[in-house]
Enzyme design. Structure first.
Site, short mmCIF file in Angstrom:
data_model
loop_
_atom_site.label_atom_id
_atom_site.label_comp_id
_atom_site.label_asym_id
_atom_site.label_seq_id
_atom_site.Cartn_x
_atom_site.Cartn_y
_atom_site.Cartn_z
N LYS A 1 0.93 -1.13 0.09
CA LYS A 1 -0.10 -0.15 -0.02
C LYS A 1 0.77 1.36 -0.03
O LYS A 1 0.41 2.22 -0.20
CB LYS A 1 -1.05 -0.21 1.18
C1 LIG Z 1 -4.58 -4.44 1.09
C2 LIG Z 1 -3.76 -5.72 1.07
C3 LIG Z 1 -4.08 -6.71 0.11
C4 LIG Z 1 -5.39 -6.63 -0.83
O1 LIG Z 1 -5.27 -5.82 -1.71
P1 LIG Z 1 -6.57 -5.08 -2.62
O2 LIG Z 1 -6.20 -4.18 -3.45
O3 LIG Z 1 -7.59 -4.86 -1.32
O4 LIG Z 1 -7.35 -6.44 -3.18
C5 LIG Z 1 -3.22 -7.92 0.02
N1 LIG Z 1 -2.20 -8.31 0.74
C6 LIG Z 1 -1.76 -7.21 1.76
C7 LIG Z 1 -0.58 -7.49 2.40
C8 LIG Z 1 -2.47 -5.86 1.65
O5 LIG Z 1 -2.41 -4.93 2.89
#
Ligand SMILES: *Cc1c(COP(=O)(O)O)cnc(C)c1O
Length: 479
Positions: free
Chosen positions: A124
């Site tokens: 993120k």
């Molecule tokens: C947010 C997250 C996901 C999922 O991603 P999306 O964009 O919501 O599908 C997967 N792995 C981790 C470690 C995350 O923080």
């Protein structure tokens, strides 16, 4: 800057954004970023996806990550001057611990793209470092301020806090459920003691926090007066920042595996990450991306959607990959818009039906869906086994989210079709599950070890909307 044809109607040809529900006039990129959720309740999308020809694509070979990010993003943004956009991108990725930003490693015939080299060790950061800098730039230009409000179950909150910490015109308020985020996640958030960061632990669940945030945003008077801003994954700038690494992966993999379309295995929760892959697939020359493999944990609504066209809510099951413990994927509406031939009236009707009944029958679209997507589920046992196997065979430690993706990729692996697995978090963030899988403790990265001794700051409150409002009222930034 995006290359505009030299003649013709500028308004027609520039990059504009529309709503999946058709209720807004087209707007430029910067307005789309500030709007977040479209004012008609839909999600914002570019009116047309720019296409990249083979010549341009080949010219991109060898660009650094920030250079490539500029090339990709500038095709979707034409209202930030080139020098400014380059500067925003450079600062967003200077915080990463490797110049490659998203390095690839190769194990068991898979290409694994490590997306966890940012400040909070989860993918993120790639989008939220960028979004924080875009907000800062726009607020400066508009001589305005913003108070960001969000609820988190862990990863988004810390990445958002690191995206805006210390920024002049922004305060951030993040609600997390007391005692229900991992120790590392809690420390990551609360040890950021910049004056503009406000952590609120609430006595309740993530859903309680989310409900309070939604209710506050629905009070449009308060929202306007306090310049409330959102950072959740429906912001188009987040999707856009994620398109970049799909392109980066394709360029690198095509050096080793000539003329082969790449599959991507994507651990999925809110459908944001994999939707960025869908945009990249439309944008790149035919045959660059083959299929997007949607990897889910026991919360398998999206897998059922791909296999049977059954998009129906079930209750949320807690798993060892908590950032994917989601049923109603907030970005799904964007894909639905394309599935329904880019007809906003149909998309609006389908979403209203889903909001009312908790389900949509997409079985008539199964073939169409399966042309772009495949899907697979990993159980808790699969996750532990995959982590143990990679540790034993390769001395490489996976986090539980990444392990969901790897398990699904191994099931789909075919001779001659490269697969890129997105590694979405560093294993040190989810140490307890990892230790259970490998049967011993492992060395944590320095940035995590350092957290334990840092001073932390956090308010503890009941899950009571009025208390949270009063707190925001008191600490909000004013213009
Ligand atoms: C947010 C997250 C996901 C999922 O991603 P999306 O964009 O919501 O599908 C997967 N792995 C981790 C470690 C995350 O923080």
């Amino acid at each position: 800057m995006a290359r505009r044809p030299k003649s013709g109607n500028r308004r027609e040809l520039s990059m504009q954004y529309i709503s999946t529900r058709g209720g807004i006039d087209p707007i430029p990129f910067t307005e789309a970023v500030m709007m977040g959720l479209a004012t008609d309740g839909g999600l914002l999308l570019p009116r047309a996806i720019p296409r990249i020809g083979t010549t341009t694509y080949e010219e991109w070979q060898g660009l650094s990550y920030p250079e490539l990010a500029f090339e990709v993003m500038s095709r979707f943004i034409d209202d930030i001057p080139e020098a400014e956009l380059r500067n925003i991108i450079a600062r967003s990725y200077a915080t990463f611990d490797t110049d490659q930003i998203a390095p690839l490693v190769h194990k068991e015939g898979l290409h694994i793209m490590e997306l966890f080299h940012g400040p909070t060790l989860a993918f993120k950061d790639i989008a939220l470092q960028f979004l924080g800098n875009v907000f800062e730039y726009l607020l400066e230009k508009q001589d305005s301020v913003m108070n960001i409000l969000g609820a988190t179950s862990g990863d988004t909150g810390s990445a958002a806090i690191y995206g805006v910490r210390g920024k002049e015109r922004i305060n951030i308020f993040i609600l997390h459920p007391e005692g229900r985020v991992s120790q590392v996640q809690q420390k990551q958030m609360t040890t950021v003691t910049d004056a503009n960061v406000f952590n609120i632990a609430i006595r309740g669940t993530f859903d309680d926090g989310q409900a309070i945030v939604k209710s506050i945003f629905n009070d449009l008077g308060f929202k306007d007066a306090k310049h409330l801003g959102a950072i959740n994954s429906i912001n188009w700038a987040r999707v856009l920042a994620q398109v970049v690494y799909y392109v980066y992966a394709c360029l690198h993999i095509s050096k080793h595996e000539k003329d082969k379309a790449t599959n991507f295995a994507v651990p999925t929760g809110n459908f944001g990450d994999i939707f960025a892959g869908y945009i990249a697939k439309q944008m790149l020359p035919e045959g660059s991306i083959h299929k997007l493999l949607l990897a889910t944990n026991a919360n398998d609504i999206l897998t059922r959607m791909v296999h049977d066209g059954d998009y129906s809510l079930a209750s949320v099951i807690p798993t060892s990959s908590p950032s994917m413990d989601i049923q109603s994927a907030s970005n799904f509406e964007r894909y639905l818009y394309y599935l329904l031939d880019e007809e906003p009236a149909r998309c609006k009707q389908a979403m209203e039906q889903f909001e009312e009944n908790g389900k949509l029958d997409l079985s008539d679209f199964k073939n169409q869906i399966q042309r772009s997507f495949a899907a697979e589920v990993a159980t808790e046992e699969d996750v532990l086994n995959t982590i143990a196997h990679f540790h034993k065979e390769h001395g490489y430690i996976l986090d539980p989210h990444t392990a969901v993706g790897i398990h699904c990729a191994l099931k789909h692996q075919k001779e001659g079709v490269p697969i890129c697995c997105l590694a979405t978090a560093h294993p040190g963030k989810f140490g307890e599950t990892v230790e259970m899988a490998i049967g011993k403790s492992f060395e944590l990265p320095g940035s995590i070890r350092a957290l334990l001794d840092k001073e932390s700051r956090c308010e503890l409150m009941d899950a009571d909307e009025q208390q949270i409002r009063d707190f925001i009222q008191k600490h909000a930034r004013h213009s």
